[in-house]
Design a protein around this motif. Structure first.
Motif, PDB file in Angstrom:
ATOM      1  N   LEU A 170       0.816  -1.209   0.000  1.00  0.00           N
ATOM      2  CA  LEU A 170       0.000   0.000   0.000  1.00  0.00           C
ATOM      3  C   LEU A 170       0.853   1.265   0.000  1.00  0.00           C
ATOM      4  CD1 LEU A 170      -2.880  -0.995   2.453  1.00  0.00           C
ATOM      5  CD2 LEU A 170      -2.860  -1.042  -0.051  1.00  0.00           C
ATOM      6  N   SER A 171       1.999   1.223   0.667  1.00  0.00           N
ATOM      7  CA  SER A 171       2.874   2.406   0.666  1.00  0.00           C
ATOM      8  C   SER A 171       3.457   2.657  -0.710  1.00  0.00           C
ATOM      9  CB  SER A 171       3.992   2.233   1.695  1.00  0.00           C
ATOM     10  OG  SER A 171       4.818   1.129   1.354  1.00  0.00           O
ATOM     11  N   LEU A 172       3.791   1.592  -1.455  1.00  0.00           N
ATOM     12  CA  LEU A 172       4.289   1.776  -2.816  1.00  0.00           C
ATOM     13  C   LEU A 172       3.194   2.333  -3.728  1.00  0.00           C
ATOM     14  CD1 LEU A 172       6.467  -1.423  -3.369  1.00  0.00           C
ATOM     15  CD2 LEU A 172       7.261   0.936  -3.256  1.00  0.00           C
ATOM     16  N   VAL A 173       1.975   1.818  -3.578  1.00  0.00           N
ATOM     17  CA  VAL A 173       0.872   2.322  -4.406  1.00  0.00           C
ATOM     18  C   VAL A 173       0.572   3.778  -4.074  1.00  0.00           C
ATOM     19  CG1 VAL A 173      -1.587   2.044  -4.911  1.00  0.00           C
ATOM     20  CG2 VAL A 173      -0.112   0.029  -4.729  1.00  0.00           C
ATOM     21  N   ALA A 174       0.706   4.138  -2.796  1.00  0.00           N
ATOM     22  CA  ALA A 174       0.418   5.519  -2.389  1.00  0.00           C
ATOM     23  C   ALA A 174       1.333   6.518  -3.079  1.00  0.00           C
ATOM     24  CB  ALA A 174       0.549   5.649  -0.870  1.00  0.00           C
ATOM     25  N   VAL A 175       2.541   6.084  -3.458  1.00  0.00           N
ATOM     26  CA  VAL A 175       3.470   6.982  -4.146  1.00  0.00           C
ATOM     27  C   VAL A 175       2.897   7.439  -5.479  1.00  0.00           C
ATOM     28  CG1 VAL A 175       5.762   7.125  -5.202  1.00  0.00           C
ATOM     29  CG2 VAL A 175       5.475   5.984  -2.992  1.00  0.00           C
ATOM     30  N   PHE A 176       2.133   6.560  -6.146  1.00  0.00           N
ATOM     31  CA  PHE A 176       1.641   6.866  -7.492  1.00  0.00           C
ATOM     32  C   PHE A 176       0.234   7.444  -7.494  1.00  0.00           C
ATOM     33  CE2 PHE A 176       4.744   3.445  -7.862  1.00  0.00           C
ATOM     34  CZ  PHE A 176       5.616   3.987  -8.784  1.00  0.00           C
ATOM     35  N   ILE A 177      -0.395   7.562  -6.331  1.00  0.00           N
ATOM     36  CA  ILE A 177      -1.736   8.144  -6.283  1.00  0.00           C
ATOM     37  C   ILE A 177      -1.745   9.603  -6.749  1.00  0.00           C
ATOM     38  CG2 ILE A 177      -3.586   8.844  -4.715  1.00  0.00           C
ATOM     39  CD1 ILE A 177      -3.188   6.275  -3.199  1.00  0.00           C
ATOM     40  N   PRO A 178      -0.801  10.461  -6.331  1.00  0.00           N
ATOM     41  CA  PRO A 178      -0.802  11.843  -6.865  1.00  0.00           C
ATOM     42  C   PRO A 178      -0.668  11.898  -8.376  1.00  0.00           C
ATOM     43  CG  PRO A 178       0.613  11.684  -4.929  1.00  0.00           C
ATOM     44  CD  PRO A 178       0.243  10.287  -5.299  1.00  0.00           C
ATOM     45  N   VAL A 179       0.129  10.985  -8.952  1.00  0.00           N
ATOM     46  CA  VAL A 179       0.267  10.957 -10.410  1.00  0.00           C
ATOM     47  C   VAL A 179      -1.053  10.549 -11.056  1.00  0.00           C
ATOM     48  CG1 VAL A 179       1.555   9.933 -12.333  1.00  0.00           C
ATOM     49  CG2 VAL A 179       2.702  10.386 -10.159  1.00  0.00           C
ATOM     50  N   LEU A 180      -1.765   9.617 -10.418  1.00  0.00           N
ATOM     51  CA  LEU A 180      -3.032   9.134 -10.958  1.00  0.00           C
ATOM     52  C   LEU A 180      -4.075  10.244 -11.044  1.00  0.00           C
ATOM     53  CD1 LEU A 180      -4.772   6.730 -11.864  1.00  0.00           C
ATOM     54  CD2 LEU A 180      -5.295   6.320  -9.464  1.00  0.00           C
ATOM     55  N   PHE A 181      -4.095  11.133 -10.062  1.00  0.00           N
ATOM     56  CA  PHE A 181      -5.099  12.201 -10.032  1.00  0.00           C
ATOM     57  C   PHE A 181      -4.545  13.540 -10.522  1.00  0.00           C
ATOM     58  CE2 PHE A 181      -6.660   9.132  -6.911  1.00  0.00           C
ATOM     59  CZ  PHE A 181      -7.964   8.985  -7.342  1.00  0.00           C
TER      60      PHE A 181
END
Length: 391
Positions: A170-181
């Motif tokens: 989940l911490s790795l996925v959280a890194v890419f959440i700003p890029v996603l939105f």
């Protein structure tokens, strides 16, 4: 308006795809109809493809595919080097293709194509997707070394490390959440990248908590401590012991000089900020696609016939460069410019496999060749796969 293909008069037709169309698919459809088009025109007319934008796309995708394969091979080799066990190497190695195949399924559901962004995400996630499996494997193998049976060790090891795996994923996925939105053009470009790599990481976490313990219970064998290790294991163990000793010495040195290390830390942070400020910035890096465009400008009161003569002189000078494969030149009003004192050049370069210089070096040479032509100004720029804010 008048156009030439090298020295021959020509009519240039541009096929522009719809915004939601696939470039490669459109090119394939157009090429499939070329034979039909040629049959409908007189034999004295030739129909040639001047600019195939799918060529650079295909080359880029093939290059990223090669890089992805190399990354997979290197990751498996590194895993074997450190685990030094064929059975143990197979377990995290299987997590890699399964995670990628599952990611392809998610891409199909989301209507993503295999492009530079998605392949880049898959290449970067190669290292991520095996991390969780290696952590689970190491914890299970520790229990086996302590005397537990593989089945029981798999249950204990997975149970102990499950929360860590979930938090890592989940911490790795959280890194890419700003890029996603992220909004705007950058957000549209990197959205598929962020979604693809996030899906791959989530799938790898699931595989690590399900498939990896099952494989450990089935493939791993109890450790016989009385058996002498093979020569590869002994040689690599000595190498690891040397690395461990070097790390221990460096750690002792750092702990003995903590104030100085703190100064080095802050100095490094300051240097990073300084370098971030002075490093040149741009929207996208400039590519060498093998094509160059040129814009010709003359005096506003020039006649069309005089503009045609200037265009021919410029075209002859450009064709004198040995790195130019062919040239399309146009004089007069076009869809881009409505005035007759302008001209356009489309220059195709020879393949890089023939040893030609970069497009940027060739542009410098072309500027020298046309600088002595009176009454006109010529501007060259490399053709880019992504153009935003202009033509």
């Amino acid at each position: 308006m008048a156009s030439w293909f090298n020295d021959d008069r020509a009519i240039v037709l541009a096929v522009v795809r719809q915004p939601d169309a696939n470039t490669v698919a459109v090119v394939d459809q157009v090429r499939s109809h070329l034979a039909q088009y040629r049959a409908q025109v007189p034999p004295s007319l030739n129909i040639e493809v001047l600019n195939d934008r799918s060529r650079s796309v295909r080359e880029a995708v093939a290059d990223v595919q090669k890089t992805l394969l190399e990354a997979v091979v290197l990751v498996v080799m590194v895993i074997f080097l450190f685990l030094r066990n064929v059975r143990a190497t197979i377990i995290p190695s299987l997590a890699l293709p399964l995670s990628i195949v599952a990611t392809f399924a998610a891409m199909w559901v989301l209507d993503f194509s295999i492009n530079n962004m998605t392949l880049l995400a898959l290449t970067l996630c190669v290292g991520f997707v095996v991390d969780d499996a290696i952590v689970v494997l190491e914890n299970i193998y520790r229990h086996i070394e302590n005397g537990e049976r593989p089945f029981k060790a798999a249950i204990l090891g997975a149970r102990e490390i499950s929360f860590t795996i979930i938090s890592m994923t989940l911490s790795l996925v959280a890194v890419f959440i700003p890029v996603l939105f992220m909004g705007g053009v950058v957000g549209r470009v990197f959205r598929e990248f962020a979604v693809t790599i996030s899906v791959a990481i989530l799938v790898s976490g699931f595989v690590s908590l399900t498939l990896t313990p099952m494989l450990c219970a089935r493939l791993l064998k109890p450790v016989d401590h009385s058996r002498r290790p093979n020569i590869f294991f002994r040689a690599s163990e000595r190498m690891f012991d040397l690395w461990l000793a070097g790390y221990r010495n460096s750690l002792d040195f750092v702990l003995r000089h903590r104030p100085y290390m703190l100064v080095v830390t802050f100095a490094t942070m300051a240097l990073s900020v300084y370098l971030y400020v002075i490093v040149p910035k741009g929207f996208f890096p400039t590519e060498d696609t093998g094509f160059i465009t040129g814009t010709v400008e003359a005096a506003t009161d020039i006649s069309f016939d005089a503009m045609v003569e200037r265009e021919k002189i410029i075209a002859q000078a450009v064709r004198g460069d040995p790195n130019v494969a062919y040239l399309v030149s146009t004089a007069g009003a076009t869809g881009i410019s409505r005035t007759t004192n302008t001209g356009r050049l489309f220059i195709a370069l020879k393949p890089q496999s023939e040893g030609r210089p970069s497009a940027f070096q060739i542009i410098q040479d072309l500027r020298k060749r046309v600088s002595g032509i009176p009454g006109v100004r010529v501007f060259f720029q490399p053709v880019q796969n992504i153009n935003i804010g202009g033509v």
